[in-house]
Design a protein around this motif. Structure first.
Motif, PDB file in Angstrom:
ATOM      1  N   GLY A  66      -1.328  -6.459   7.734  1.00 44.36           N
ATOM      2  CA  GLY A  66      -0.843  -6.467   6.360  1.00 44.36           C
ATOM      3  C   GLY A  66      -1.854  -6.112   5.297  1.00 44.36           C
ATOM      4  N   LYS A  74      -0.794   0.482   1.409  1.00 46.56           N
ATOM      5  CA  LYS A  74       0.235  -0.258   2.123  1.00 46.56           C
ATOM      6  C   LYS A  74      -0.342  -0.813   3.414  1.00 46.56           C
ATOM      7  CE  LYS A  74       3.916   2.617   0.293  1.00 46.56           C
ATOM      8  NZ  LYS A  74       4.809   3.720   0.583  1.00 46.56           N
ATOM      9  N   GLY A  75       0.317  -1.820   3.929  1.00 43.31           N
ATOM     10  CA  GLY A  75      -0.073  -2.405   5.196  1.00 43.31           C
ATOM     11  C   GLY A  75       1.116  -3.084   5.833  1.00 43.31           C
ATOM     12  N   GLY A  76       0.946  -3.496   7.057  1.00 43.10           N
ATOM     13  CA  GLY A  76       2.004  -4.187   7.778  1.00 43.10           C
ATOM     14  C   GLY A  76       2.369  -3.463   9.050  1.00 43.10           C
TER      15      GLY A  76
END
Length: 178
Positions: A66, A74-76
């Motif tokens: 994340g 962005k992450g995840g």
């Protein structure tokens, strides 16, 4: 500094470089234009295969957890399964291709050829996954996943070759091998 400590420090620095540059992106369609592949190619071209795979793996792992390290901050884990997943996962192959091939062809042409091959593999795998995940016709997938990146990939390879050769000259004159 012993070799294990040096390897850990270099891996951390290269991971930090990926984290710093990876999120910078320009949205041009479903696949953003980023400097990720520039840094991936540079990391793979100046360090050992082990160090580059570790740095890239850590980058992907941090993004999966994340942290906003991927394009557009962005992450995840969802990004490692979405339309850009093929590009992200193929970063590991990118490093393997450059690391293993360049050891055999340790010259300017070897560096150019291995970076071209790694870029083609990255674009191909990324585009195949883009087509599958978004259920695009092949022509539309190529138009979105390859065509916009031909010029930028060429420019990135040129920069990588110039910088990698300079770094390798410094490495040859010093005890700084990574």
């Amino acid at each position: 500094m012993n070799s294990n400590t040096q390897r850990i420090v270099i891996t951390a620095v290269l991971t930090a470089l990926l984290i710093a540059v990876g999120p910078l992106a320009v949205n041009i369609g479903p696949i953003p234009m980023t400097l990720q592949t520039l840094i991936i190619a540079l990391v793979a071209s100046v360090s050992s295969t082990r160090v580059s795979l570790t740095a890239i793996g850590l980058y992907l792992l941090l993004g999966a957890f994340g942290l906003p390290v991927f394009a557009g901050f962005k992450g995840g884990f969802v990004l490692l399964a979405g339309p850009t997943a093929g590009y992200l996962w193929s970063f590991l192959l990118f490093a393997l291709i450059i690391g293993l091939s360049f050891k055999r062809w340790n010259n300017v042409w070897g560096l150019i050829v291995t970076n071209i091959l790694a870029s083609l593999v990255n674009l191909t795998i990324g585009t195949i996954w883009l087509i599958i995940s978004m259920q695009l016709p092949v022509e539309a997938g190529i138009a979105a996943g390859i065509t916009p990146f031909i010029l930028s990939s060429t420019l990135k390879i040129t920069v990588v070759v110039i910088v990698a050769l300079a770094v390798r000259q410094v490495q040859a004159r010093t005890a700084l091998a990574f």
